[in-house]
Write an enzyme that holds these catalytic residues in place. Sequence first.
Site, mmCIF file in Angstrom:
data_model
loop_
_atom_site.group_PDB
_atom_site.id
_atom_site.type_symbol
_atom_site.label_atom_id
_atom_site.label_comp_id
_atom_site.label_asym_id
_atom_site.label_seq_id
_atom_site.Cartn_x
_atom_site.Cartn_y
_atom_site.Cartn_z
ATOM 1 N N GLY A 77 2.717 -12.680 4.464
ATOM 2 C CA GLY A 77 1.506 -12.324 4.793
ATOM 3 C C GLY A 77 0.978 -12.667 5.452
ATOM 4 N N GLU B 52 10.658 -22.102 3.846
ATOM 5 C CA GLU B 52 11.248 -21.538 2.913
ATOM 6 C C GLU B 52 11.054 -20.300 2.957
ATOM 7 O OE1 GLU B 52 14.712 -22.536 2.850
ATOM 8 O OE2 GLU B 52 13.617 -25.275 3.832
#
Length: 141
Positions: A44, A110
Amino acid sequence: MAHFTPQTPYLTTDGIIELYNGDTFRGIVLIARKNPPIGLALPGGFVDVGERVEDALVREMKEETGLDVQIVRLLGIFSDPKRDPRFHTASVVYVARAEGEPKAGDDAKEAYVYTLDAIPFEKLVFDHAKIIETYLKGKKR
């Protein structure tokens, strides 16, 4: 007359990406953050001025996971002033669908896929544990 600039929360958007391989549900995507607070999070980010929240969600999901998402539904708006330790944010959270392999980009170090019974709640930052719990309650209906 003095000009008054109101103080308002920062507008953000987060996505619960349901990852599929064809009709098979693989899990949801979480990212490991590069910047503080360090930990796992839903992908986000901030909504830009002049940008629709839905467009910001699609853009942020692409930037952080490399995935092209389709918005499925609005999960809710999460606006607790303490949700982000940096400053007050209000996040519009969507459930979205994608296929493919997530690849970390932008603020993500990641990208991981977790089945719903393997989500490491203790490693989640911000209020993302609460957001995912809200999502899971809706799944059990």
